[in-house]
Design a protein around this motif. Structure first.
Motif, short mmCIF file in Angstrom:
data_model
loop_
_atom_site.label_atom_id
_atom_site.label_comp_id
_atom_site.label_asym_id
_atom_site.label_seq_id
_atom_site.Cartn_x
_atom_site.Cartn_y
_atom_site.Cartn_z
N GLU A 16 33.63 39.98 40.39
CA GLU A 16 32.77 41.07 40.24
C GLU A 16 32.84 42.15 41.45
O GLU A 16 32.86 43.13 41.48
CB GLU A 16 31.27 40.63 40.30
CG GLU A 16 30.22 41.74 40.22
CD GLU A 16 28.92 41.41 39.55
OE1 GLU A 16 28.17 42.41 39.53
OE2 GLU A 16 28.81 40.22 39.02
N TYR A 17 33.18 41.43 43.04
CA TYR A 17 32.89 42.28 43.93
C TYR A 17 34.45 42.97 43.90
O TYR A 17 34.58 44.13 44.67
CB TYR A 17 33.02 41.27 45.11
CG TYR A 17 31.67 40.70 45.57
CD1 TYR A 17 30.50 41.44 44.94
CD2 TYR A 17 31.25 39.74 46.45
CE1 TYR A 17 29.05 41.14 45.13
CE2 TYR A 17 30.12 39.33 46.62
CZ TYR A 17 28.85 39.79 45.87
OH TYR A 17 27.69 39.28 46.30
N GLU A 18 35.38 42.24 43.61
CA GLU A 18 36.77 43.02 43.39
C GLU A 18 36.66 44.27 42.48
O GLU A 18 37.37 45.14 42.94
CB GLU A 18 38.02 42.15 43.09
CG GLU A 18 38.25 40.99 44.17
CD GLU A 18 39.08 39.75 43.48
OE1 GLU A 18 39.41 39.10 44.50
OE2 GLU A 18 39.43 39.86 42.45
N SER A 19 36.19 43.98 41.59
CA SER A 19 35.95 45.07 40.63
C SER A 19 35.07 46.07 41.10
O SER A 19 35.82 47.55 41.14
CB SER A 19 35.31 44.41 39.20
OG SER A 19 35.94 43.45 38.66
N LYS A 20 34.18 45.94 41.65
CA LYS A 20 33.30 47.09 42.29
C LYS A 20 34.07 47.63 43.55
O LYS A 20 33.84 48.93 43.40
CB LYS A 20 32.09 46.48 42.82
CG LYS A 20 31.06 46.11 41.54
CD LYS A 20 29.83 45.52 42.06
CE LYS A 20 28.85 44.93 40.88
NZ LYS A 20 27.43 44.63 41.47
N LEU A 25 37.26 52.44 45.43
CA LEU A 25 38.13 52.89 46.41
C LEU A 25 39.09 53.92 45.37
O LEU A 25 39.38 54.79 45.83
CB LEU A 25 38.89 51.77 46.86
CG LEU A 25 40.00 51.94 47.84
CD1 LEU A 25 39.63 52.87 48.84
CD2 LEU A 25 40.87 50.65 48.11
N VAL A 26 39.17 53.63 44.17
CA VAL A 26 39.91 54.46 43.37
C VAL A 26 39.26 55.96 43.41
O VAL A 26 39.61 56.75 43.47
CB VAL A 26 40.15 54.02 42.00
CG1 VAL A 26 40.45 55.08 40.80
CG2 VAL A 26 40.95 52.81 42.02
N GLY A 27 37.78 55.92 43.37
CA GLY A 27 37.09 57.13 43.19
C GLY A 27 36.95 57.86 44.75
O GLY A 27 37.46 59.10 44.70
N GLU A 38 29.54 50.98 51.21
CA GLU A 38 28.36 51.78 50.53
C GLU A 38 28.45 52.25 49.15
O GLU A 38 27.29 52.24 48.69
CB GLU A 38 28.16 53.02 51.77
CG GLU A 38 27.73 52.78 52.84
CD GLU A 38 27.86 53.79 54.10
OE1 GLU A 38 28.50 54.82 53.61
OE2 GLU A 38 27.40 53.60 55.25
N ILE A 39 29.58 52.62 48.78
CA ILE A 39 29.61 53.01 47.49
C ILE A 39 29.70 52.14 46.22
O ILE A 39 28.88 52.28 45.38
CB ILE A 39 30.94 53.94 47.26
CG1 ILE A 39 30.93 55.11 48.12
CG2 ILE A 39 31.26 54.32 45.84
CD1 ILE A 39 29.92 55.93 47.88
N SER A 40 30.22 50.79 46.69
CA SER A 40 30.34 49.85 45.74
C SER A 40 29.23 48.82 45.76
O SER A 40 28.94 48.11 44.58
CB SER A 40 31.52 48.94 46.04
OG SER A 40 31.57 48.29 47.42
N ALA A 72 43.61 52.85 47.56
CA ALA A 72 43.96 52.39 46.21
C ALA A 72 45.38 53.01 45.63
O ALA A 72 45.68 54.16 45.70
CB ALA A 72 42.88 53.02 45.12
N GLU A 73 46.39 51.90 45.13
CA GLU A 73 47.54 52.38 44.77
C GLU A 73 47.44 53.22 43.16
O GLU A 73 46.24 52.74 42.70
CB GLU A 73 48.43 51.06 44.34
CG GLU A 73 48.79 50.47 45.77
CD GLU A 73 49.69 51.30 46.55
OE1 GLU A 73 50.23 52.12 46.08
OE2 GLU A 73 49.91 50.76 47.78
N ASN A 74 48.43 53.93 42.84
CA ASN A 74 48.07 54.51 41.60
C ASN A 74 47.77 53.81 40.34
O ASN A 74 48.68 52.57 40.07
CB ASN A 74 49.54 55.37 41.47
CG ASN A 74 49.18 55.98 39.96
OD1 ASN A 74 48.53 56.23 39.45
ND2 ASN A 74 50.25 57.02 39.78
#
Length: 252
Positions: A16-20, A25-27, A38-40, A72-74
């Motif tokens: 769950e933490y990795e997903s968030k 980070l992608v955003g 702060e965002i996640s 974040a990688e593509n």
């Protein structure tokens, strides 16, 4: 949308933490651990470990410095590569499984399925591998929803008949659904009554019956509130079922 992305990544294998953290980070594109935190909503005490784990897995690049930045990688490139590797490994696994030839007892023509996910999977497999015709009789309209896409594809290749009890309201654009004749619906009602008396299982409620190529029958429903299904792969019995349905039902 963000919650669904997090759930999709968890289904893929992310925590769950990795997903968030990954979604955040992608955003953000490029960000510090604090910004991702702060965002996640990932706790500050875990964010560095989570980002480093994502880096080890190839999803994140790290730019060392003060402060350290994370990139974040593509996603398209990363997940396309993973998809290709996964599909390739699945193909190889299928080939290996087909080569197995252990000596085994003859398979029973009757077996039960008790997982709702497995029941839907079995229904879809039967539809996709049908060759000539499918007859479906439904009592509960909701049982048809997970199968609509596969049924629309199947009707282009074979004879598809979907019948409902008279009075049932079932709307599935792109699929022709007809009311059962009184003769056939009467037979099913009688069968359910007899089933409850003879088998002493009055809590059983059928929601879907499917007959594929006159070779395999499938029935699903609820027993004591729990989803259950039975597969019958006995050609003589299934053939007689098909003939009986054709005798009683002009729409088939």
């Amino acid at each position: 949308m963000l919650e669904k992305l997090v759930e999709d990544l968890k289904n893929y294998g992310f925590t769950e933490y990795e997903s968030k953290a990954y979604v955040a980070l992608v955003g953000l594109g490029t960000a510090t651990a604090r910004e991702v935190c702060e965002i996640s909503g990932v706790p500050q005490g875990r964010i560095y470990t989570v980002l480093n784990t994502l880096s080890d897995k190839g999803f994140v690049s790290i730019q060392e410095g003060v402060p350290t930045f994370y990139l974040a990688e593509n996603p398209a490139g990363i997940f396309t590569s993973i998809k290709e590797e996964y599909c390739s490994s699945i193909d190889e696994m299928i080939k290996s499984l087909k080569k197995l030839n252990y000596e085994a007892k003859p398979q029973s023509p009757f077996w039960s399925i008790h997982s709702e996910k497995s029941i839907v999977t079995r229904e879809k497999v039967m539809i996709r591998y049908a060759k000539h015709d499918i007859i479906i009789i439904i009592k509960d309209p909701s049982s048809l929803r997970p199968l609509v896409k596969d049924l629309k594809a199947a009707k282009k290749q074979l004879d598809l008949t979907i019948l409902v009890y008279e009075g049932s309201e079932v709307k599935c654009p792109g699929l022709k659904i007809e009311n059962m004749s009184s003769g056939l619906s009467g037979l099913f009602i009688e069968m359910e009554d007899e089933f409850g008396q003879v088998m002493k299982d009055s809590e059983w409620s059928t929601e879907l019956f499917m007959l594929v190529d006159g070779m395999t029958a499938f029935t699903s429903g609820y027993r004591a509130g729990r989803k259950s299904a039975t597969v019958i792969k006995w050609p003589p019995i299934c053939f007689m079922m098909k003939r009986l349905i054709k005798m009683l039902e002009p729409n088939v």
